[in-house]
Scaffold this motif. Structure first.
Motif, PDB file in Angstrom:
ATOM      1  N   GLU A  70       0.830  -1.202   0.000  1.00 17.47           N
ATOM      2  CA  GLU A  70       0.000   0.000   0.000  1.00 17.47           C
ATOM      3  C   GLU A  70       0.866   1.254   0.000  1.00 17.47           C
ATOM      4  O   GLU A  70       1.929   1.293   0.607  1.00 17.47           O
ATOM      5  CB  GLU A  70      -0.921   0.001   1.217  1.00 17.47           C
ATOM      6  CG  GLU A  70      -1.950   1.101   1.179  1.00 17.47           C
ATOM      7  CD  GLU A  70      -3.026   0.943   2.233  1.00 17.47           C
ATOM      8  OE1 GLU A  70      -4.045   1.633   2.112  1.00 17.47           O
ATOM      9  OE2 GLU A  70      -2.855   0.138   3.167  1.00 17.47           O
ATOM     10  N   THR A  71       0.394   2.272  -0.703  1.00 17.33           N
ATOM     11  CA  THR A  71       1.036   3.574  -0.700  1.00 17.33           C
ATOM     12  C   THR A  71      -0.002   4.637  -0.354  1.00 17.33           C
ATOM     13  O   THR A  71      -1.170   4.511  -0.723  1.00 17.33           O
ATOM     14  CB  THR A  71       1.710   3.907  -2.047  1.00 17.33           C
ATOM     15  OG1 THR A  71       2.298   5.210  -1.968  1.00 17.33           O
ATOM     16  CG2 THR A  71       0.740   3.867  -3.205  1.00 17.33           C
ATOM     17  N   THR A  72       0.413   5.647   0.376  1.00 17.75           N
ATOM     18  CA  THR A  72      -0.491   6.749   0.702  1.00 17.75           C
ATOM     19  C   THR A  72      -0.527   7.802  -0.402  1.00 17.75           C
ATOM     20  O   THR A  72      -1.390   8.660  -0.410  1.00 17.75           O
ATOM     21  CB  THR A  72      -0.082   7.421   2.029  1.00 17.75           C
ATOM     22  OG1 THR A  72       1.270   7.872   1.917  1.00 17.75           O
ATOM     23  CG2 THR A  72      -0.217   6.453   3.196  1.00 17.75           C
ATOM     24  N   ASP A  73       0.400   7.709  -1.346  1.00 14.84           N
ATOM     25  CA  ASP A  73       0.488   8.661  -2.457  1.00 14.84           C
ATOM     26  C   ASP A  73      -0.134   8.041  -3.696  1.00 14.84           C
ATOM     27  O   ASP A  73       0.433   7.137  -4.289  1.00 14.84           O
ATOM     28  CB  ASP A  73       1.953   9.024  -2.708  1.00 14.84           C
ATOM     29  CG  ASP A  73       2.134  10.023  -3.831  1.00 14.84           C
ATOM     30  OD1 ASP A  73       1.131  10.488  -4.413  1.00 14.84           O
ATOM     31  OD2 ASP A  73       3.301  10.335  -4.128  1.00 14.84           O
ATOM     32  N   GLU A  74      -1.316   8.519  -4.065  1.00 15.66           N
ATOM     33  CA  GLU A  74      -1.988   7.898  -5.201  1.00 15.66           C
ATOM     34  C   GLU A  74      -1.218   8.057  -6.506  1.00 15.66           C
ATOM     35  O   GLU A  74      -1.355   7.234  -7.408  1.00 15.66           O
ATOM     36  CB  GLU A  74      -3.424   8.398  -5.351  1.00 15.66           C
ATOM     37  CG  GLU A  74      -3.571   9.835  -5.733  1.00 15.66           C
ATOM     38  CD  GLU A  74      -5.032  10.257  -5.815  1.00 15.66           C
ATOM     39  OE1 GLU A  74      -5.295  11.255  -6.484  1.00 15.66           O
ATOM     40  OE2 GLU A  74      -5.896   9.600  -5.210  1.00 15.66           O
ATOM     41  N   MET A  75      -0.385   9.075  -6.621  1.00 18.97           N
ATOM     42  CA  MET A  75       0.400   9.248  -7.844  1.00 18.97           C
ATOM     43  C   MET A  75       1.569   8.256  -7.908  1.00 18.97           C
ATOM     44  O   MET A  75       2.170   8.075  -8.951  1.00 18.97           O
ATOM     45  CB  MET A  75       0.906  10.685  -7.959  1.00 18.97           C
ATOM     46  CG  MET A  75      -0.196  11.693  -8.171  1.00 18.97           C
ATOM     47  SD  MET A  75      -1.194  11.294  -9.630  1.00 18.97           S
ATOM     48  CE  MET A  75      -2.835  11.520  -8.996  1.00 18.97           C
ATOM     49  N   ASP A  76       1.855   7.616  -6.803  1.00 17.58           N
ATOM     50  CA  ASP A  76       2.911   6.606  -6.737  1.00 17.58           C
ATOM     51  C   ASP A  76       2.352   5.197  -6.952  1.00 17.58           C
ATOM     52  O   ASP A  76       3.093   4.239  -7.061  1.00 17.58           O
ATOM     53  CB  ASP A  76       3.609   6.701  -5.368  1.00 17.58           C
ATOM     54  CG  ASP A  76       4.849   5.845  -5.279  1.00 17.58           C
ATOM     55  OD1 ASP A  76       5.594   5.770  -6.274  1.00 17.58           O
ATOM     56  OD2 ASP A  76       5.066   5.238  -4.209  1.00 17.58           O
ATOM     57  N   ALA A  77       1.030   5.088  -7.051  1.00 18.53           N
ATOM     58  CA  ALA A  77       0.373   3.781  -7.110  1.00 18.53           C
ATOM     59  C   ALA A  77       0.324   3.231  -8.530  1.00 18.53           C
ATOM     60  O   ALA A  77       0.183   3.968  -9.500  1.00 18.53           O
ATOM     61  CB  ALA A  77      -1.045   3.900  -6.563  1.00 18.53           C
ATOM     62  N   ASP A  78       0.430   1.913  -8.602  1.00 21.16           N
ATOM     63  CA  ASP A  78       0.211   1.198  -9.859  1.00 21.16           C
ATOM     64  C   ASP A  78      -1.271   0.869 -10.025  1.00 21.16           C
ATOM     65  O   ASP A  78      -1.769   0.725 -11.134  1.00 21.16           O
ATOM     66  CB  ASP A  78       0.999  -0.119  -9.866  1.00 21.16           C
ATOM     67  CG  ASP A  78       2.487   0.105  -9.706  1.00 21.16           C
ATOM     68  OD1 ASP A  78       3.071   0.791 -10.571  1.00 21.16           O
ATOM     69  OD2 ASP A  78       3.062  -0.384  -8.725  1.00 21.16           O
ATOM     70  N   VAL A  79      -1.957   0.719  -8.885  1.00 16.50           N
ATOM     71  CA  VAL A  79      -3.370   0.361  -8.872  1.00 16.50           C
ATOM     72  C   VAL A  79      -4.102   1.341  -7.971  1.00 16.50           C
ATOM     73  O   VAL A  79      -3.707   1.544  -6.827  1.00 16.50           O
ATOM     74  CB  VAL A  79      -3.574  -1.082  -8.341  1.00 16.50           C
ATOM     75  CG1 VAL A  79      -5.040  -1.440  -8.293  1.00 16.50           C
ATOM     76  CG2 VAL A  79      -2.782  -2.090  -9.166  1.00 16.50           C
ATOM     77  N   LEU A  80      -5.163   1.958  -8.484  1.00 17.91           N
ATOM     78  CA  LEU A  80      -5.982   2.879  -7.709  1.00 17.91           C
ATOM     79  C   LEU A  80      -7.337   2.226  -7.466  1.00 17.91           C
ATOM     80  O   LEU A  80      -8.020   1.824  -8.406  1.00 17.91           O
ATOM     81  CB  LEU A  80      -6.179   4.195  -8.463  1.00 17.91           C
ATOM     82  CG  LEU A  80      -4.907   4.979  -8.764  1.00 17.91           C
ATOM     83  CD1 LEU A  80      -5.212   6.147  -9.682  1.00 17.91           C
ATOM     84  CD2 LEU A  80      -4.266   5.454  -7.482  1.00 17.91           C
TER      85      LEU A  80
END
Length: 98
Positions: free
Chosen positions: A50-60
């Motif tokens: 999990e990432t808190t930065d949506e721009m760093d995510a591969d999956v939203l």
């Protein structure tokens, strides 16, 4: 020796009631505690973090309630934002649940 799993980062956003928060916790647990087979290559496992930065995510992921009008309006606004971002940085998939 099995190949090293591919790691995908996900960002999970929840709108709506407490039941939505509980559902998001279940989804989070499934993603963090299970390795998945790649749909493109059955020999490659996928693990999620999990990432808190949506721009760093591969999956939203967005979890909402269609019963609460305010929550649904927020999600449609978010989808428009994601589509605008996608025009510059294509996403692999957009899926709406709820």
């Amino acid at each position: 020796e099995p190949p090293k799993p591919r790691t995908l980062k996900f960002h999970l956003k929840t709108y709506g009631c407490q039941m939505n928060v509980n559902d998001s916790d279940i989804v989070r647990g499934v993603l963090l505690n299970n390795r998945q087979s790649s749909p493109l290559d059955n020999n490659t496992a996928i693990q999620f973090e999990e990432t808190t930065d949506e721009m760093d995510a591969d999956v939203l992921l967005t979890n909402t309630c269609a019963i609460r009008e305010n929550a649904e309006a927020k999600v449609w606004h978010r989808l428009r934002q994601l589509r605008a971002h996608d025009a510059k940085f294509p996403l692999e998939k957009v899926r709406k649940d709820g």
